[in-house]
Each structure stands twice: as C-alpha cells, then as structure tokens.
Design an enzyme around this catalytic site. Structure first.
Site, PDB file in Angstrom:
ATOM      1  N   TYR A 117       4.270  -8.616   5.034  1.00 12.26           N
ATOM      2  CA  TYR A 117       3.818  -9.758   3.509  1.00 12.26           C
ATOM      3  C   TYR A 117       3.400  -7.677   3.218  1.00 12.26           C
ATOM      4  CZ  TYR A 117      -0.404 -10.667   5.919  1.00 12.26           C
ATOM      5  OH  TYR A 117      -1.422 -10.022   6.931  1.00 12.26           O
ATOM      6  N   VAL A 141       0.871   5.646  -1.392  1.00 16.81           N
ATOM      7  CA  VAL A 141       0.600   6.609  -2.407  1.00 16.81           C
ATOM      8  C   VAL A 141       2.142   7.434  -2.762  1.00 16.81           C
ATOM      9  CG1 VAL A 141      -0.507   8.865  -2.239  1.00 16.81           C
ATOM     10  CG2 VAL A 141      -1.807   6.631  -1.504  1.00 16.81           C
ATOM     11  N   VAL A 195       0.505  -1.261  -0.051  1.00 12.95           N
ATOM     12  CA  VAL A 195       0.375  -0.009  -0.171  1.00 12.95           C
ATOM     13  C   VAL A 195       0.978   1.461   0.170  1.00 12.95           C
ATOM     14  CG1 VAL A 195      -1.829   0.903   0.988  1.00 12.95           C
ATOM     15  CG2 VAL A 195      -1.989  -0.960   1.190  1.00 12.95           C
ATOM     16  N   SER A 252       3.991  -0.650   7.999  1.00 16.19           N
ATOM     17  CA  SER A 252       4.963  -0.127   8.321  1.00 16.19           C
ATOM     18  C   SER A 252       4.778   0.919   9.401  1.00 16.19           C
ATOM     19  CB  SER A 252       5.388   0.376   7.016  1.00 16.19           C
ATOM     20  OG  SER A 252       4.484   1.007   5.881  1.00 16.19           O
ATOM     21  N   GLU A 253       3.426   1.828   8.770  1.00 17.37           N
ATOM     22  CA  GLU A 253       3.349   2.947   9.802  1.00 17.37           C
ATOM     23  C   GLU A 253       2.328   2.762  10.734  1.00 17.37           C
ATOM     24  OE1 GLU A 253       3.415   7.031   8.039  1.00 17.37           O
ATOM     25  OE2 GLU A 253       3.626   5.446   5.661  1.00 17.37           O
ATOM     26  N   TYR A 293      -3.779   2.645  10.089  1.00 25.04           N
ATOM     27  CA  TYR A 293      -5.313   1.639   9.172  1.00 25.04           C
ATOM     28  C   TYR A 293      -6.427   1.365  10.949  1.00 25.04           C
ATOM     29  CZ  TYR A 293      -1.891   0.015   5.779  1.00 25.04           C
ATOM     30  OH  TYR A 293      -0.958   0.189   4.936  1.00 25.04           O
TER      31      TYR A 293
END
Length: 431
Positions: free
Chosen positions: A431, A113, A111, A147-148, A152
């Site tokens: 993943y 951007v 994911v 990762s952050e 989420y």
C-alpha cells in the site's frame, strides 16, 4: 476501535506549509471532489515510481481509490507542468491486526519527490507532517510499505513484517500433504476479485500486521486494471459443504518448452489450512509446469511440509510492513502478551512522540503502562527497535545482539518472551 476522524478533514500541517513556502513551494491539501487535481497527483506519483505515463481511462480507474484518501501535493508554480505536484503523499486511517485484536493505524502511501526537486527537504517536510497529523488525530501508530529501505528509518519507522518469495521445482517433488475433502474449480476473474476481497476481510484478523484491502487491489491481482493481462487465471477451493474457502490467481508464462513452464502465484488467500494446502497442490501439480513461484507469501508457509522433499521449496525474504509507534502507552496497552513483565522501558525518539521512560506491568496477558520519569531503565532502545518488535516478528534478543537494545539480561528476556506470537506477522498487500 474508538471513533476517529476522517483523515481527509484534518487541517493542513502549518509547520510543513511554512517550511516549503520558504523554498518557493506550495504545500496543498487536495479535495476529494477535484477530479483533475487527483488525476495530476496520480500521474505525478506514478512518474515517481517509474511507471509509464497513464492513459485517461487508467486515471479514472485510480480516482475512486485515491478520492478516499488524504492527498497532499507539493507544487512549484515556476514549472512547465505547474498543475502537477513535484512531490506527493497519501494517507488514511485503517485498522491493523495486532496480537489480541486491532489498532487504528495512520497508513502512508505514494510518497514521491520528483527527480528535479531532490535534496530540498521536501521528503522530510512530507513525512514529519504525516506523523504530526497522526499524533494530532490520536492515531497511535503509523505504517507503510517501503520501495526503498534506507529512507524511513530516520523518521522512526522499522520493518515489523517480512514477506517471502517461494520457489518450487515441481519436477523434484510429489505431494505429501493432506487430501482435501473439497474441490477446486475455475472461476471468472471478476468473481475471483470479489471473492478475494471477501476472504481477505474474513481472515485478516488471523495475521498480525494485516490491513484491509480495497477493490482495485484485487482487480490488479487478476490482471484487470491498467494493461489488461488475459493470461491470468483464477481458481477457488470449495470445502466439503460447497462453501468457498480460498481463491488463487496465477499466470503461466507463454515462452517455455513443453512441460517446463513457470507458474507464478499472483495472489492466494484462504480461510483455513485445508484451503491453503489444496490451492498449493493445484499449483504444484499443474500440467506442463516445471517451476512454481509465489512472491509476497508468509515466511512460515507450510510448503516444505506439504511435499516429499522439504529441501526443494526455497524462499528468499525481504522486509515488507513498516511500523512507527507514535503513542507508547496506547500501543503497548492495546495488544496481548505471552508472559508477565514488570520493568522500566526507556524509549528514545528524536521526534519526541514516543520518547520517555515507561513502567510496563504485564499480567494475565495485558499491559498497564505509566510514565516513569527519573526511574532507572531495565531496557533501553529507540522507537525503531520498539516498532520492529511490537508485533512479535523481530526478537529483542536479536536486536540486542546487533547492539540495538541495552539492559539487564533478565528484563530483556522477560519482555522478549512476552512479545512472542505463534505465527510470524504477515502483510499480504502493498500500500
């Protein structure tokens, strides 16, 4: 598990396509045979994760893995690199280990951007579409590794497994664990990668939250992808009958004083406690090593009980596997439980998938879940808390202490007991 569709064959989400079109952006589903588009997609998500620009050989290497996933890109035709997506996501349907078995999960990855397209609602369009796709496909739960950690939660995801980084000053301990009846031997890295995959698949049902891996994941642990790392070595453990029961990939730093090197365990997978202990002993007693570091290991590693001073091994914890329940009855009825329950559970979900009141009746380790609209709730929480607690690694009592769960003392205690599991959930891969 019931037969499920190939995620790559599902139609493009119309709601996100229309929302992004209003912003002058194209929401596009890539085809597995379009190698150039896959390479551009991979280049974009690598850039999103601040990786160096990939060489052509690396992109070809990644292509096989990515071609097996549902790939979505967001494109801006006005850009100088219009063939590169300005946002990416990939997904596939995979089993995840739960108490008493496994459950189909919508796995979400890559994911990103682009920094040039922040704050335009692109991430929201991507993630909400992924959840709509999962729901439409009949997949009851979604998962990812983050990762952050701040992104989420707004979509209902919550950390359900933790990972530990263990460190041992080998100069301050001696081995106090069992004597393994088998033996350790060096193994070629290609053979070690194959054995990793075999052992991971053989043992993944033993750890809650675990998912299947793929060949490139194991090659990466052995330093055999991208920039090759010849400093990585591998050993395997053979039991008394000569059967391979464990494999360890490790690296010793090249810049150290004599007898004071750092050994990093890149990956350890083993079938049984005997093999785990034997491979840890190999690392701890390695010549010229002063410190052993092992990231991405279980929080309940037996390491403190395997050495003479249990204070020497230290661990730092981080969230790892994130889950998001999409279908409450399906996920609750799929797992096994440690105690009886009869209560009404109220789940709040702003996106609607898990929202509702449910009567949960657990007997003989299994749940029956029915709608209980209008009934008074015994336990109230949001989909985040339920997703965090689902595997048994996060206590409802702790969530209640944080003000995240409400209800009667007896009902919360009963559900907390029912959700308990013998070993901490653990996801061994990213993943």
């Amino acid at each position: 598990m019931a037969d499920l569709p190939d995620a790559r064959t599902l139609p493009l989400d119309e709601a996100s396509r229309a929302a992004l079109a209003e912003r002058g952006l194209e929401y596009r589903l890539l085809r597995s045979h379009d190698g150039d588009a896959i390479d551009a997609h991979s280049s974009a998500w690598m850039r999103g994760f601040a990786a160096p620009e990939a060489e052509e050989e690396h992109l070809r290497d990644v292509r096989e893995t990515m071609a097996g996933r549902r790939l979505i890109g967001v494109y801006d035709a006005r850009g100088a690199q219009a063939h590169w997506p300005v946002a990416t996501v990939s997904s596939w349907i995979t089993p995840v280990t739960i108490p008493g078995g496994e459950l189909p999960m919508w796995a979400i990855s890559t994911v990103t951007v682009a920094a040039t397209h922040r704050r335009r609602g692109i991430a929201r369009a991507l993630l909400e579409a992924e959840l709509r796709d999962a729901h439409a496909a009949g997949v009851p739960i979604a998962g990812l590794t983050a990762s952050e950690a701040t992104i989420y939660g707004r979509y209902g995801f919550a950390p359900a497994t933790q990972a530990a980084t263990w460190k041992v000053d080998t100069r301050r301990v001696r081995w106090a664990g069992p004597e393994a009846p088998g033996r350790i031997e060096y193994i070629d890295r290609e053979a070690a990668a194959a054995l990793m995959g075999e052992l991971h698949e053989r043992t993944r049902l033993q750890r809650l939250g675990e998912v299947p891996g793929w060949p490139r994941r194991w090659l990466g642990h052995l330093g055999l992808v991208e920039k090759k790392d010849r400093a990585v070595r591998a050993v395997r453990y053979l039991d008394a009958a000569g059967e391979p029961r464990g494999v360890l990939a490790y690296k010793i730093d090249e810049d150290h004083e004599e007898a004071d090197a750092d050994l990093t365990i890149r990956f350890l997978v083993a079938d049984g406690d005997e093999a785990v202990a034997a491979l840890w002993r190999f690392a701890i007693e390695h010549d010229l090593v002063g410190t052993v570091t092992a990231p991405d290991r279980p929080v309940d590693e037996p390491l403190p009980w395997l050495v003479s001073d249990p204070r020497v091994p230290t661990s730092s914890l981080t969230d790892h596997g994130w889950l998001r329940i999409v279908d409450v009855p399906a996920v609750l009825e799929a797992r096994a439980y440690a105690g009886p329950v009869d209560l009404v559970l109220r789940v709040a979900d702003p996106l609607g998938y898990a929202d509702g009141a449910w009567r949960v009746e657990i007997a003989d380790g299994r749940a029956t879940v029915t709608e209980a609209a209008g009934a008074g709730a015994d336990v109230e929480l949001t989909v985040q808390e339920l997703s965090a607690a689902y595997l048994g690694g996060v206590s409802l009592a702790v969530l209640r202490a944080a003000g995240r769960v409400r209800g009667s003392d007896a009902a919360i205690a009963a559900l907390d007991l029912a959700l308990r599991v013998p070993r901490a959930p653990f996801l061994s891969i990213v993943y």
